[in-house]
Design a protein around this motif. Sequence first.
Motif, PDB file in Angstrom:
ATOM      1  N   TRP A 107       8.036  27.980  -6.092  1.00 39.33           N
ATOM      2  CA  TRP A 107       8.621  27.983  -4.762  1.00 39.33           C
ATOM      3  C   TRP A 107       8.411  29.332  -4.090  1.00 39.33           C
ATOM      4  CZ3 TRP A 107      14.045  25.926  -6.557  1.00 39.33           C
ATOM      5  CH2 TRP A 107      13.915  24.600  -6.973  1.00 39.33           C
ATOM      6  N   ASN A 108       8.306  29.315  -2.757  1.00 41.32           N
ATOM      7  CA  ASN A 108       8.253  30.577  -2.021  1.00 41.32           C
ATOM      8  C   ASN A 108       9.679  31.095  -1.789  1.00 41.32           C
ATOM      9  OD1 ASN A 108       9.356  29.438   0.407  1.00 41.32           O
ATOM     10  ND2 ASN A 108       7.319  28.695   0.993  1.00 41.32           N
ATOM     11  N   LYS A 109       9.780  32.278  -1.211  1.00 39.65           N
ATOM     12  CA  LYS A 109      11.085  32.913  -1.023  1.00 39.65           C
ATOM     13  C   LYS A 109      12.031  32.049  -0.184  1.00 39.65           C
ATOM     14  CE  LYS A 109      11.349  37.371   0.184  1.00 39.65           C
ATOM     15  NZ  LYS A 109      11.479  38.597   1.029  1.00 39.65           N
ATOM     16  N   GLU A 110      11.515  31.454   0.893  1.00 37.15           N
ATOM     17  CA  GLU A 110      12.343  30.617   1.766  1.00 37.15           C
ATOM     18  C   GLU A 110      12.898  29.411   1.004  1.00 37.15           C
ATOM     19  OE1 GLU A 110      11.798  27.744   5.634  1.00 37.15           O
ATOM     20  OE2 GLU A 110      10.451  29.453   5.443  1.00 37.15           O
ATOM     21  N   GLU A 111      12.063  28.794   0.187  1.00 42.47           N
ATOM     22  CA  GLU A 111      12.515  27.636  -0.594  1.00 42.47           C
ATOM     23  C   GLU A 111      13.593  28.022  -1.601  1.00 42.47           C
ATOM     24  OE1 GLU A 111       8.498  24.875  -0.481  1.00 42.47           O
ATOM     25  OE2 GLU A 111       8.582  26.543  -1.901  1.00 42.47           O
ATOM     26  N   VAL A 112      13.424  29.167  -2.245  1.00 38.45           N
ATOM     27  CA  VAL A 112      14.432  29.650  -3.195  1.00 38.45           C
ATOM     28  C   VAL A 112      15.757  29.879  -2.472  1.00 38.45           C
ATOM     29  CG1 VAL A 112      15.104  31.572  -4.699  1.00 38.45           C
ATOM     30  CG2 VAL A 112      12.776  30.657  -4.818  1.00 38.45           C
ATOM     31  N   VAL A 113      15.699  30.528  -1.317  1.00 35.35           N
ATOM     32  CA  VAL A 113      16.915  30.801  -0.538  1.00 35.35           C
ATOM     33  C   VAL A 113      17.587  29.486  -0.131  1.00 35.35           C
ATOM     34  CG1 VAL A 113      17.765  31.722   1.663  1.00 35.35           C
ATOM     35  CG2 VAL A 113      16.189  33.074   0.274  1.00 35.35           C
ATOM     36  N   ASP A 114      16.804  28.508   0.291  1.00 32.96           N
ATOM     37  CA  ASP A 114      17.363  27.227   0.714  1.00 32.96           C
ATOM     38  C   ASP A 114      18.044  26.496  -0.447  1.00 32.96           C
ATOM     39  OD1 ASP A 114      16.508  27.698   3.302  1.00 32.96           O
ATOM     40  OD2 ASP A 114      14.682  26.491   3.093  1.00 32.96           O
ATOM     41  N   VAL A 115      17.445  26.536  -1.627  1.00 32.74           N
ATOM     42  CA  VAL A 115      18.046  25.886  -2.802  1.00 32.74           C
ATOM     43  C   VAL A 115      19.327  26.623  -3.203  1.00 32.74           C
ATOM     44  CG1 VAL A 115      17.724  25.389  -5.261  1.00 32.74           C
ATOM     45  CG2 VAL A 115      15.920  24.813  -3.619  1.00 32.74           C
ATOM     46  N   VAL A 116      19.306  27.938  -3.178  1.00 29.09           N
ATOM     47  CA  VAL A 116      20.509  28.717  -3.501  1.00 29.09           C
ATOM     48  C   VAL A 116      21.615  28.403  -2.497  1.00 29.09           C
ATOM     49  CG1 VAL A 116      21.477  31.061  -3.605  1.00 29.09           C
ATOM     50  CG2 VAL A 116      19.289  30.554  -4.733  1.00 29.09           C
ATOM     51  N   ASN A 117      21.274  28.285  -1.222  1.00 29.45           N
ATOM     52  CA  ASN A 117      22.276  27.945  -0.204  1.00 29.45           C
ATOM     53  C   ASN A 117      22.866  26.558  -0.452  1.00 29.45           C
ATOM     54  OD1 ASN A 117      22.075  30.378   1.159  1.00 29.45           O
ATOM     55  ND2 ASN A 117      20.551  29.626   2.600  1.00 29.45           N
ATOM     56  N   PHE A 118      22.038  25.610  -0.881  1.00 37.00           N
ATOM     57  CA  PHE A 118      22.547  24.277  -1.203  1.00 37.00           C
ATOM     58  C   PHE A 118      23.562  24.368  -2.340  1.00 37.00           C
ATOM     59  CE2 PHE A 118      22.161  20.662  -4.161  1.00 37.00           C
ATOM     60  CZ  PHE A 118      22.814  19.712  -3.398  1.00 37.00           C
ATOM     61  N   TYR A 119      23.206  25.059  -3.415  1.00 38.30           N
ATOM     62  CA  TYR A 119      24.134  25.164  -4.551  1.00 38.30           C
ATOM     63  C   TYR A 119      25.393  25.952  -4.182  1.00 38.30           C
ATOM     64  CZ  TYR A 119      21.111  22.774  -7.811  1.00 38.30           C
ATOM     65  OH  TYR A 119      20.375  21.806  -8.459  1.00 38.30           O
ATOM     66  N   ASP A 120      25.264  26.915  -3.279  1.00 37.96           N
ATOM     67  CA  ASP A 120      26.436  27.639  -2.795  1.00 37.96           C
ATOM     68  C   ASP A 120      27.378  26.688  -2.059  1.00 37.96           C
ATOM     69  OD1 ASP A 120      27.934  30.110  -2.330  1.00 37.96           O
ATOM     70  OD2 ASP A 120      27.334  29.854  -0.230  1.00 37.96           O
ATOM     71  N   SER A 121      26.813  25.742  -1.312  1.00 39.15           N
ATOM     72  CA  SER A 121      27.660  24.776  -0.603  1.00 39.15           C
ATOM     73  C   SER A 121      28.357  23.829  -1.582  1.00 39.15           C
ATOM     74  CB  SER A 121      26.850  23.990   0.430  1.00 39.15           C
ATOM     75  OG  SER A 121      25.976  23.072  -0.182  1.00 39.15           O
ATOM     76  N   ILE A 122      27.721  23.529  -2.704  1.00 37.42           N
ATOM     77  CA  ILE A 122      28.370  22.721  -3.741  1.00 37.42           C
ATOM     78  C   ILE A 122      29.575  23.474  -4.274  1.00 37.42           C
ATOM     79  CG2 ILE A 122      28.106  21.683  -6.035  1.00 37.42           C
ATOM     80  CD1 ILE A 122      26.522  20.240  -3.764  1.00 37.42           C
ATOM     81  N   ASP A 123      29.383  24.754  -4.551  1.00 38.27           N
ATOM     82  CA  ASP A 123      30.484  25.588  -5.034  1.00 38.27           C
ATOM     83  C   ASP A 123      31.621  25.633  -4.015  1.00 38.27           C
ATOM     84  OD1 ASP A 123      31.601  27.556  -6.969  1.00 38.27           O
ATOM     85  OD2 ASP A 123      31.328  28.935  -5.279  1.00 38.27           O
ATOM     86  N   LYS A 124      31.281  25.775  -2.746  1.00 36.55           N
ATOM     87  CA  LYS A 124      32.303  25.816  -1.693  1.00 36.55           C
ATOM     88  C   LYS A 124      33.079  24.502  -1.621  1.00 36.55           C
ATOM     89  CE  LYS A 124      30.143  29.239   1.276  1.00 36.55           C
ATOM     90  NZ  LYS A 124      29.328  29.466   2.460  1.00 36.55           N
ATOM     91  N   ALA A 125      32.380  23.387  -1.838  1.00 38.81           N
ATOM     92  CA  ALA A 125      33.059  22.082  -1.818  1.00 38.81           C
ATOM     93  C   ALA A 125      34.157  22.032  -2.882  1.00 38.81           C
ATOM     94  CB  ALA A 125      32.057  20.955  -2.044  1.00 38.81           C
ATOM     95  N   TYR A 126      33.943  22.686  -3.993  1.00 37.17           N
ATOM     96  CA  TYR A 126      34.943  22.706  -5.064  1.00 37.17           C
ATOM     97  C   TYR A 126      36.023  23.757  -4.827  1.00 37.17           C
ATOM     98  CZ  TYR A 126      32.687  19.369  -8.148  1.00 37.17           C
ATOM     99  OH  TYR A 126      32.174  18.216  -8.689  1.00 37.17           O
ATOM    100  N   ARG A 127      35.661  24.874  -4.208  1.00 40.43           N
ATOM    101  CA  ARG A 127      36.635  25.953  -4.039  1.00 40.43           C
ATOM    102  C   ARG A 127      37.541  25.757  -2.834  1.00 40.43           C
ATOM    103  NH1 ARG A 127      34.805  30.591  -2.763  1.00 40.43           N
ATOM    104  NH2 ARG A 127      32.640  30.067  -2.433  1.00 40.43           N
TER     105      ARG A 127
END
Length: 90
Positions: free
Chosen positions: A13-33
Amino acid sequence: MKDDVIIPISIDWNKEEVVDVVNFYDSIDKAYRKGVEKEALLKLYRRFKEVVPGKDEEKQSFKEYEKQTNQSPYHVVKKAKESEEKMIIM
């Protein structure tokens, strides 16, 4: 998100794709918190699916994340797709 979580990413993955995937997983964490806006989560998931189009790769990524965090991306996305609520809280 816990500091010791290793987000499942690919070296292809390029840098943008990595950032987008990390942002998705961050939103999963936020859904739980504290909860996350449904439309924002679904937008991030759609982008995640552009980066990770294969179902098997998605399942593996979700499994790796869930094993570390006890948070299910599958169930968060499912709830977001089925819910009429504007906020997704797990």
